[in-house]
Design an enzyme around this catalytic site. Sequence first.
Site, PDB file in Angstrom:
ATOM      1  N   PHE A 253      17.062  52.244 -16.041  1.00  0.00           N
ATOM      2  CA  PHE A 253      15.629  51.980 -15.842  1.00  0.00           C
ATOM      3  C   PHE A 253      15.033  51.155 -16.982  1.00  0.00           C
ATOM      4  O   PHE A 253      13.823  51.159 -17.182  1.00  0.00           O
ATOM      5  CB  PHE A 253      14.878  53.307 -15.690  1.00  0.00           C
ATOM      6  CG  PHE A 253      15.453  54.185 -14.610  1.00  0.00           C
ATOM      7  CD1 PHE A 253      15.253  53.861 -13.269  1.00  0.00           C
ATOM      8  CD2 PHE A 253      16.244  55.277 -14.914  1.00  0.00           C
ATOM      9  CE1 PHE A 253      15.819  54.640 -12.255  1.00  0.00           C
ATOM     10  CE2 PHE A 253      16.810  56.063 -13.909  1.00  0.00           C
ATOM     11  CZ  PHE A 253      16.595  55.745 -12.578  1.00  0.00           C
TER      12      PHE A 253
ATOM     13  N   LYS B 219      16.908  54.370  -7.886  1.00  0.00           N
ATOM     14  CA  LYS B 219      16.701  53.106  -8.591  1.00  0.00           C
ATOM     15  C   LYS B 219      15.808  52.147  -7.796  1.00  0.00           C
ATOM     16  O   LYS B 219      14.815  51.626  -8.307  1.00  0.00           O
ATOM     17  CB  LYS B 219      18.065  52.459  -8.862  1.00  0.00           C
ATOM     18  CG  LYS B 219      18.009  51.061  -9.374  1.00  0.00           C
ATOM     19  CD  LYS B 219      17.401  50.993 -10.752  1.00  0.00           C
ATOM     20  CE  LYS B 219      17.028  49.587 -11.118  1.00  0.00           C
ATOM     21  NZ  LYS B 219      16.627  49.439 -12.493  1.00  0.00           N
TER      22      LYS B 219
ATOM     23  N   PHE C 168       0.595  49.609 -14.935  1.00  0.00           N
ATOM     24  CA  PHE C 168       1.039  48.792 -13.797  1.00  0.00           C
ATOM     25  C   PHE C 168      -0.075  48.535 -12.793  1.00  0.00           C
ATOM     26  O   PHE C 168       0.168  48.341 -11.606  1.00  0.00           O
ATOM     27  CB  PHE C 168       2.292  49.391 -13.130  1.00  0.00           C
ATOM     28  CG  PHE C 168       3.549  48.838 -13.763  1.00  0.00           C
ATOM     29  CD1 PHE C 168       3.859  49.140 -15.080  1.00  0.00           C
ATOM     30  CD2 PHE C 168       4.379  47.975 -13.079  1.00  0.00           C
ATOM     31  CE1 PHE C 168       4.970  48.590 -15.699  1.00  0.00           C
ATOM     32  CE2 PHE C 168       5.508  47.420 -13.684  1.00  0.00           C
ATOM     33  CZ  PHE C 168       5.802  47.735 -14.992  1.00  0.00           C
TER      34      PHE C 168
ATOM     35  N   ALA D 297      -3.989  43.370 -12.553  1.00  0.00           N
ATOM     36  CA  ALA D 297      -3.992  42.294 -11.553  1.00  0.00           C
ATOM     37  C   ALA D 297      -3.788  40.968 -12.260  1.00  0.00           C
ATOM     38  O   ALA D 297      -4.179  40.795 -13.410  1.00  0.00           O
ATOM     39  CB  ALA D 297      -5.317  42.304 -10.801  1.00  0.00           C
TER      40      ALA D 297
ATOM     41  N   CYS E 167      14.577  41.570 -11.484  1.00  0.00           N
ATOM     42  CA  CYS E 167      14.748  42.878 -10.830  1.00  0.00           C
ATOM     43  C   CYS E 167      13.778  43.121  -9.682  1.00  0.00           C
ATOM     44  O   CYS E 167      14.194  43.191  -8.528  1.00  0.00           O
ATOM     45  CB  CYS E 167      14.624  43.985 -11.861  1.00  0.00           C
ATOM     46  SG  CYS E 167      15.812  43.794 -13.200  1.00  0.00           S
TER      47      CYS E 167
ATOM     48  N   LYS F 270      13.916  40.747  -6.358  1.00  0.00           N
ATOM     49  CA  LYS F 270      15.151  40.812  -5.554  1.00  0.00           C
ATOM     50  C   LYS F 270      15.426  42.243  -5.104  1.00  0.00           C
ATOM     51  O   LYS F 270      15.996  42.456  -4.030  1.00  0.00           O
ATOM     52  CB  LYS F 270      16.344  40.196  -6.290  1.00  0.00           C
ATOM     53  CG  LYS F 270      16.784  40.891  -7.557  1.00  0.00           C
ATOM     54  CD  LYS F 270      18.143  41.513  -7.460  1.00  0.00           C
ATOM     55  CE  LYS F 270      18.543  42.126  -8.789  1.00  0.00           C
ATOM     56  NZ  LYS F 270      19.385  43.288  -8.717  1.00  0.00           N
TER      57      LYS F 270
ATOM     58  N   LYS G 255       7.445  37.630 -18.370  1.00  0.00           N
ATOM     59  CA  LYS G 255       6.544  38.552 -19.058  1.00  0.00           C
ATOM     60  C   LYS G 255       6.734  38.348 -20.558  1.00  0.00           C
ATOM     61  O   LYS G 255       7.722  37.727 -20.974  1.00  0.00           O
ATOM     62  CB  LYS G 255       6.823  39.996 -18.649  1.00  0.00           C
ATOM     63  CG  LYS G 255       8.146  40.562 -19.118  1.00  0.00           C
ATOM     64  CD  LYS G 255       8.212  42.040 -18.775  1.00  0.00           C
ATOM     65  CE  LYS G 255       9.344  42.721 -19.495  1.00  0.00           C
ATOM     66  NZ  LYS G 255       9.464  44.130 -19.154  1.00  0.00           N
TER      67      LYS G 255
HETATM   68  C1  UGA Z   1      11.643  46.466 -14.200  1.00  0.00           C
HETATM   69  C2  UGA Z   1      11.321  47.968 -14.244  1.00  0.00           C
HETATM   70  O1  UGA Z   1      10.066  48.165 -14.880  1.00  0.00           O
HETATM   71  C3  UGA Z   1      12.404  48.719 -15.009  1.00  0.00           C
HETATM   72  O2  UGA Z   1      12.149  50.110 -15.006  1.00  0.00           O
HETATM   73  C4  UGA Z   1      13.767  48.432 -14.350  1.00  0.00           C
HETATM   74  O3  UGA Z   1      14.826  49.080 -15.043  1.00  0.00           O
HETATM   75  C5  UGA Z   1      14.015  46.952 -14.341  1.00  0.00           C
HETATM   76  O4  UGA Z   1      12.955  46.275 -13.632  1.00  0.00           O
HETATM   77  C6  UGA Z   1      15.333  46.711 -13.673  1.00  0.00           C
HETATM   78  O5  UGA Z   1      15.464  47.005 -12.484  1.00  0.00           O
HETATM   79  O6  UGA Z   1      16.270  46.318 -14.353  1.00  0.00           O
HETATM   80  P1  UGA Z   1      11.368  44.452 -15.941  1.00  0.00           P
HETATM   81  O7  UGA Z   1      11.857  43.554 -14.851  1.00  0.00           O
HETATM   82  O8  UGA Z   1      11.911  44.309 -17.316  1.00  0.00           O
HETATM   83  O9  UGA Z   1      11.613  45.990 -15.542  1.00  0.00           O
HETATM   84  O10 UGA Z   1       9.798  44.198 -16.034  1.00  0.00           O
HETATM   85  P2  UGA Z   1       8.453  45.015 -15.817  1.00  0.00           P
HETATM   86  O11 UGA Z   1       7.910  45.439 -17.114  1.00  0.00           O
HETATM   87  O12 UGA Z   1       8.616  46.040 -14.762  1.00  0.00           O
HETATM   88  O13 UGA Z   1       7.523  43.847 -15.257  1.00  0.00           O
HETATM   89  C7  UGA Z   1       7.825  43.202 -14.027  1.00  0.00           C
HETATM   90  C8  UGA Z   1       6.801  42.174 -13.688  1.00  0.00           C
HETATM   91  O14 UGA Z   1       5.587  42.793 -13.280  1.00  0.00           O
HETATM   92  C9  UGA Z   1       6.423  41.204 -14.803  1.00  0.00           C
HETATM   93  O15 UGA Z   1       6.389  39.894 -14.265  1.00  0.00           O
HETATM   94  C10 UGA Z   1       5.049  41.657 -15.212  1.00  0.00           C
HETATM   95  O16 UGA Z   1       4.283  40.607 -15.722  1.00  0.00           O
HETATM   96  C11 UGA Z   1       4.486  42.167 -13.895  1.00  0.00           C
HETATM   97  N1  UGA Z   1       3.400  43.154 -14.035  1.00  0.00           N
HETATM   98  C12 UGA Z   1       3.628  44.339 -14.640  1.00  0.00           C
HETATM   99  C13 UGA Z   1       2.145  42.873 -13.508  1.00  0.00           C
HETATM  100  O17 UGA Z   1       1.905  41.798 -12.919  1.00  0.00           O
HETATM  101  N2  UGA Z   1       1.145  43.811 -13.636  1.00  0.00           N
HETATM  102  C14 UGA Z   1       1.345  44.983 -14.242  1.00  0.00           C
HETATM  103  O18 UGA Z   1       0.394  45.790 -14.314  1.00  0.00           O
HETATM  104  C15 UGA Z   1       2.619  45.268 -14.769  1.00  0.00           C
END
Ligand code: UGA
Length: 433
Positions: free
Chosen positions: A149, A204, A249, A252, A260, A263, A323
């Site tokens: 995770f 997952k 999370f 907006a 991740c 896909k 990000k």
């Molecule tokens: C995500 C999950 O959070 C992890 O728990 C998981 O292990 C991982 O995928 C995976 O499957 O390997 P990650 O892809 O590193 O982790 O990134 P996140 O922090 O989840 O952010 C994902 C996207 O959502 C980013 O583009 C971020 O900018 C966006 N986001 C996040 C938003 O647009 N708004 C939010 O409030 C939060």
Amino acid sequence: MRISVIGCGYLGAVHASAMAELGHEVVGIDIDAHRVAELAAGRPPFFEPGLPEILTSATASGRLRFSTDMADAAGAEVHFVAVGTPQSPGTDAADLRYVDAAFEALLPHLAEGALVVGKSTVPVGTAARLAARVAQVAPSASVAWNPEFLREGFAVKDTIEPDRLVYGVGDDHAASVLDLVYRAAIEAGTPRIVTDYATAELVKVAANAFLATKISFINAMAEIAEVSGADVTQLADAIGHDARIGRRFLNAGVGFGGGCLPKDIRAFAARAEELGRGDSVGFLREVDAINLRRRQRVVDLAVDALGGSVNERKIAVLGVSFKPDSDDVRDSPALDVAVQLKGLGARVVATDPQGIENARLRHPQLEYSASTRETLLDAELVVLVTEWPEYCALDPAEAGGLVSGRRIIDGRNVLDPRAWRATGWSYLGLGRP
Ligand code: UGA
């Protein structure tokens, strides 16, 4: 314990380093000789805070080695398979060829009683299929599925101090072996959930589907806010105070990307359809559609902000990684916006503290600058699409002295509209009046 980690990409390189940091004797195996050489020299092939430090100390201690030869995995008691499961070309399903190839290549090297632990994100049903294959060739070996995770940017901490451990197992022995691997986390009180294979695989994708849904939910509210004059950031604060909903999370903006979430929700929907229950997660198609619409919204705002055409106009794009604290540009909303604006004829200059090299490999047609100042210089429009701290902290007066038009689109809703407007900027957020 003696551990091998097959696949030294994002997940595997971090996992191998973290396991060695915890005191295990680890060999990382990858078919990419360049990657193996870089890792062996203590240089991670991607940006991840804290990784260079543990990689260097673990390789120096002799507890961590890297190799391109699967035979070097032979003596390990536990083998983690951490290869990629990208989206299949032309479909939404996960491409399992690397997982299957890793298992096949490992089979001849399994020692008596070895445990093979899948970490890759796979469609439900994969672990049972692979366990049957292992049982055929190496009857004393067993298989577990132990989803990961970790978040990019926090990957080291998430691996060493996970918030939960999930073991999908076929027998109790596998769980007790994993307990030895994760002894430190277990002694620290980390919750541990032992399940069957199918549950672990679903945990997952369910987790990522929930996170993606949460983001698209708030982005859907942003769309409604845009046609009603409401402010989605205040709405998120207000509903986020309800502990059942929670504020995390609920930011907006231009939406989610990365290797991740996008896909994984597509592969989950595709797998559910194969199982005859596409309707159960049909909403994930909507989650995906809302997410992609937000990128288009930023492009449309840019065209409007420049009076109907971006052709030949200089646009400064702040951010290309998906990000902050990452150089990963896979399915990055930021890079997608830059590419679309370029496609409309704009003179796009994009910057990012870490992501430029990866972005250039995928989109050499874009102009990049390592300097924020140079990026802003003479721009008629600024588009902030990745919320790196340095962009969030931009001074509107100072930035105003560089650009030729004080127009900004805040694609992550991280700037203070009042401060920017007070210095003569036209400020546009997403779902904010
Ligand atoms: C995500 C999950 O959070 C992890 O728990 C998981 O292990 C991982 O995928 C995976 O499957 O390997 P990650 O892809 O590193 O982790 O990134 P996140 O922090 O989840 O952010 C994902 C996207 O959502 C980013 O583009 C971020 O900018 C966006 N986001 C996040 C938003 O647009 N708004 C939010 O409030 C939060």
